[in-house]
Design a protein around this motif. Structure first.
Motif, PDB file in Angstrom:
ATOM      1  N   ARG A   1      -3.915 -58.054 -11.944  1.00  0.00           N
ATOM      2  CA  ARG A   1      -5.011 -57.989 -12.553  1.00  0.00           C
ATOM      3  C   ARG A   1      -5.120 -56.289 -12.610  1.00  0.00           C
ATOM      4  O   ARG A   1      -6.043 -55.868 -13.496  1.00  0.00           O
ATOM      5  N   LEU A   2      -4.657 -55.754 -11.474  1.00  0.00           N
ATOM      6  CA  LEU A   2      -5.117 -54.227 -11.542  1.00  0.00           C
ATOM      7  C   LEU A   2      -3.960 -53.636 -12.200  1.00  0.00           C
ATOM      8  O   LEU A   2      -4.401 -52.222 -12.662  1.00  0.00           O
ATOM      9  N   SER A   3      -2.821 -54.084 -12.550  1.00  0.00           N
ATOM     10  CA  SER A   3      -1.724 -53.402 -12.911  1.00  0.00           C
ATOM     11  C   SER A   3      -2.012 -53.144 -14.649  1.00  0.00           C
ATOM     12  O   SER A   3      -2.964 -54.078 -15.157  1.00  0.00           O
ATOM     13  N   GLY A   4      -1.877 -51.945 -14.983  1.00  0.00           N
ATOM     14  CA  GLY A   4      -2.127 -51.500 -16.466  1.00  0.00           C
ATOM     15  C   GLY A   4      -3.437 -50.753 -16.158  1.00  0.00           C
ATOM     16  O   GLY A   4      -3.252 -49.816 -15.528  1.00  0.00           O
TER      17      GLY A   4
ATOM     18  N   ARG B   1     -16.500 -47.917  -9.782  1.00  0.00           N
ATOM     19  CA  ARG B   1     -15.159 -47.310  -9.384  1.00  0.00           C
ATOM     20  C   ARG B   1     -14.114 -48.000  -9.810  1.00  0.00           C
ATOM     21  O   ARG B   1     -14.085 -49.295  -9.652  1.00  0.00           O
ATOM     22  N   LEU B   2     -13.241 -47.476 -10.335  1.00  0.00           N
ATOM     23  CA  LEU B   2     -11.970 -48.076 -10.648  1.00  0.00           C
ATOM     24  C   LEU B   2     -10.919 -48.202  -9.923  1.00  0.00           C
ATOM     25  O   LEU B   2     -10.375 -47.353  -9.418  1.00  0.00           O
ATOM     26  N   LEU B   3     -10.445 -49.524  -9.741  1.00  0.00           N
ATOM     27  CA  LEU B   3      -9.159 -49.445  -8.804  1.00  0.00           C
ATOM     28  C   LEU B   3      -7.815 -49.673  -9.417  1.00  0.00           C
ATOM     29  O   LEU B   3      -7.698 -50.130 -10.700  1.00  0.00           O
ATOM     30  N   VAL B   4      -7.249 -48.654  -9.038  1.00  0.00           N
ATOM     31  CA  VAL B   4      -5.809 -48.575  -9.689  1.00  0.00           C
ATOM     32  C   VAL B   4      -4.638 -48.530  -8.903  1.00  0.00           C
ATOM     33  O   VAL B   4      -4.885 -48.079  -7.870  1.00  0.00           O
ATOM     34  N   LEU B   5      -3.619 -49.075  -9.341  1.00  0.00           N
ATOM     35  CA  LEU B   5      -2.312 -49.069  -8.641  1.00  0.00           C
ATOM     36  C   LEU B   5      -1.902 -47.619  -8.226  1.00  0.00           C
ATOM     37  O   LEU B   5      -1.627 -46.812  -9.232  1.00  0.00           O
ATOM     38  N   THR B   6      -1.385 -47.656  -7.301  1.00  0.00           N
ATOM     39  CA  THR B   6      -0.752 -46.255  -6.990  1.00  0.00           C
ATOM     40  C   THR B   6       0.833 -46.387  -7.271  1.00  0.00           C
ATOM     41  O   THR B   6       1.175 -47.579  -7.723  1.00  0.00           O
ATOM     42  N   PRO B   7       1.472 -45.323  -7.424  1.00  0.00           N
ATOM     43  CA  PRO B   7       3.076 -45.360  -7.730  1.00  0.00           C
ATOM     44  C   PRO B   7       3.471 -46.659  -6.769  1.00  0.00           C
ATOM     45  O   PRO B   7       4.508 -47.538  -7.224  1.00  0.00           O
ATOM     46  N   GLN B   8       3.114 -46.651  -5.526  1.00  0.00           N
ATOM     47  CA  GLN B   8       3.701 -47.407  -4.614  1.00  0.00           C
ATOM     48  C   GLN B   8       3.303 -49.125  -4.982  1.00  0.00           C
ATOM     49  O   GLN B   8       4.364 -49.853  -4.975  1.00  0.00           O
TER      50      GLN B   8
ATOM     51  N   THR C   1     -12.465 -52.948 -12.113  1.00  0.00           N
ATOM     52  CA  THR C   1     -13.524 -53.036 -11.103  1.00  0.00           C
ATOM     53  C   THR C   1     -13.418 -53.691 -10.052  1.00  0.00           C
ATOM     54  O   THR C   1     -12.893 -54.823 -10.324  1.00  0.00           O
ATOM     55  N   VAL C   2     -14.132 -53.479  -8.878  1.00  0.00           N
ATOM     56  CA  VAL C   2     -14.557 -54.503  -8.020  1.00  0.00           C
ATOM     57  C   VAL C   2     -14.663 -55.976  -8.379  1.00  0.00           C
ATOM     58  O   VAL C   2     -14.295 -57.018  -7.995  1.00  0.00           O
ATOM     59  N   THR C   3     -15.897 -55.937  -9.257  1.00  0.00           N
ATOM     60  CA  THR C   3     -16.353 -57.236  -9.743  1.00  0.00           C
ATOM     61  C   THR C   3     -15.384 -57.804 -10.596  1.00  0.00           C
ATOM     62  O   THR C   3     -15.390 -58.966 -10.659  1.00  0.00           O
ATOM     63  N   GLU C   4     -14.749 -56.808 -11.379  1.00  0.00           N
ATOM     64  CA  GLU C   4     -13.716 -57.723 -12.272  1.00  0.00           C
ATOM     65  C   GLU C   4     -12.613 -58.492 -11.402  1.00  0.00           C
ATOM     66  O   GLU C   4     -12.085 -59.541 -11.792  1.00  0.00           O
ATOM     67  N   LEU C   5     -12.115 -57.724 -10.150  1.00  0.00           N
ATOM     68  CA  LEU C   5     -11.307 -58.419  -9.656  1.00  0.00           C
ATOM     69  C   LEU C   5     -11.766 -59.427  -8.838  1.00  0.00           C
ATOM     70  O   LEU C   5     -11.013 -60.631  -8.696  1.00  0.00           O
TER      71      LEU C   5
ATOM     72  N   LYS D   1     -17.694 -60.690  -4.591  1.00  0.00           N
ATOM     73  CA  LYS D   1     -17.470 -59.167  -4.982  1.00  0.00           C
ATOM     74  C   LYS D   1     -17.137 -58.762  -3.347  1.00  0.00           C
ATOM     75  O   LYS D   1     -16.420 -57.499  -3.293  1.00  0.00           O
ATOM     76  N   GLN D   2     -18.043 -59.108  -2.356  1.00  0.00           N
ATOM     77  CA  GLN D   2     -17.648 -58.590  -0.958  1.00  0.00           C
ATOM     78  C   GLN D   2     -16.361 -58.927  -0.623  1.00  0.00           C
ATOM     79  O   GLN D   2     -15.634 -57.845  -0.048  1.00  0.00           O
ATOM     80  N   ALA D   3     -15.540 -59.804  -0.682  1.00  0.00           N
ATOM     81  CA  ALA D   3     -14.291 -60.094  -0.238  1.00  0.00           C
ATOM     82  C   ALA D   3     -13.542 -59.393  -0.978  1.00  0.00           C
ATOM     83  O   ALA D   3     -12.515 -58.821  -0.494  1.00  0.00           O
ATOM     84  N   ALA D   4     -13.671 -59.250  -2.454  1.00  0.00           N
ATOM     85  CA  ALA D   4     -12.684 -58.600  -3.245  1.00  0.00           C
ATOM     86  C   ALA D   4     -12.736 -57.057  -2.894  1.00  0.00           C
ATOM     87  O   ALA D   4     -11.811 -56.278  -2.772  1.00  0.00           O
ATOM     88  N   SER D   5     -13.937 -56.384  -2.362  1.00  0.00           N
ATOM     89  CA  SER D   5     -14.141 -55.320  -2.060  1.00  0.00           C
ATOM     90  C   SER D   5     -13.215 -55.012  -0.626  1.00  0.00           C
ATOM     91  O   SER D   5     -12.727 -53.910  -0.459  1.00  0.00           O
ATOM     92  N   GLN D   6     -13.320 -55.821  -0.002  1.00  0.00           N
ATOM     93  CA  GLN D   6     -12.683 -55.862   1.395  1.00  0.00           C
ATOM     94  C   GLN D   6     -11.359 -55.782   1.118  1.00  0.00           C
ATOM     95  O   GLN D   6     -10.453 -55.196   1.945  1.00  0.00           O
ATOM     96  N   MET D   7     -10.674 -56.615   0.370  1.00  0.00           N
ATOM     97  CA  MET D   7      -9.473 -56.744   0.205  1.00  0.00           C
ATOM     98  C   MET D   7      -8.987 -55.194  -0.537  1.00  0.00           C
ATOM     99  O   MET D   7      -7.782 -54.779  -0.243  1.00  0.00           O
TER     100      MET D   7
END
Lengths: 138, 138
Positions: free
Chosen positions: A36-39, A83-90, A43-47, A55-61
């Motif tokens: 889901r984060l790829s691309g 806040r936008l969650l984005v994949l790092t290069p790793q 947000t946490v809610t979308e995840l 949301k709590q569990a997603a935020s924790q993950m």
DNA sequence: AGAATTAGTCAAGCTGCTTGACCAAATAGT
DNA sequence: ACTATTTGGTCAAGCAGCTTGACTAATTCT
């Protein structure tokens, strides 16, 4: 039963491949988050909606993935609450490893079918599958 | 991805069907226990191996299923240490309901294929699948 | 018979999830 | 514009399902 067993084999194959590529501390469930984060990220809610957890569990993950260096939290461009969650290069390298492992796990299987058979199978699976609901969760 | 999604759809279908048949308090994981217990039954240790969990966890699950009336503990015929877990009539009725739900979930899918295609698919899945490892566990 | 193995349980602890309460930013209603 | 509601996210506590560790009783090995 065969369908479930095959799904299990695929997950095991991906998990083993990712681990063999040196990405540690990841559970198969994380793969669905990465997808889901790829691309553009999410947000946490979308995840949370994507994984069908709170949301709590997603935020924790997300915390866990940030701490392990796979994900980064950025300010959201248009919404100061979010806040936008984005994949790092790793994290991106890890998704590539997962794709490769999946491809490798399925290779002997795909090779044993003619292209026409493969297309038919794909169409049949698509008809049964519920879009989006990827994670078995049980 | 389609494979995983289809597996999820099947599990959801079975779970919904079982629930709709009036069998409550069951999680999909219990289905895999039922599959092992159906027939001659099994010991706690055998159940644990089948589910790939510890004996303690299997024993706990057995307690739960006994308490809900799906399983019965009987003395083992040849080993006084062991106890045989057997499905009660209610447990067997539940497995029949699960089979019916699975069949119903897969019906539109099976109908869209010719018998030859279906056989080919079955063979292909069998080649990918790891025998016994049914439960995805993630 | 004695030693080692095996079936099962009791107890404690951990992890990933849940519900509940809350704050700050954004949107809607007048 | 200004209150009222909704929405994004976090903090805190609790629960369920699993684990490791320690133990008893029956079985098997030598």
């Amino acid at each position: 039963m065969l369908l479930l067993s095959a799904a299990r084999a695929l997950v095991d194959g991906i998990d083993a491949g990712v681990r063999a590529s040196g990405f540690t501390g990841l559970r198969p469930a994380h793969g669905y988050a990465f997808a889901r984060l790829s691309g553009a990220g999410a947000t946490v809610t979308e995840l949370a909606e994507h994984l069908e957890i709170t949301k709590q569990a997603a935020s924790q993950m997300a915390d866990e993935l940030v701490q392990k260096g796979y994900v980064e939290r950025r300010p959201h461009p248009t919404d100061a609450r979010a806040r936008l969650l984005v994949l790092t290069p790793q994290g991106e390298a890890c998704t590539r490893a997962a794709d490769a492992a999946a491809e490798q796990t399925l290779r002997p299987w795909a090779e044993s079918l003619t292209p026409a058979e493969l297309a038919g199978l794909r169409a049949a699976l698509a008809r049964l599958a519920t879009p989006g609901r990827i994670r078995p969760t049980w």
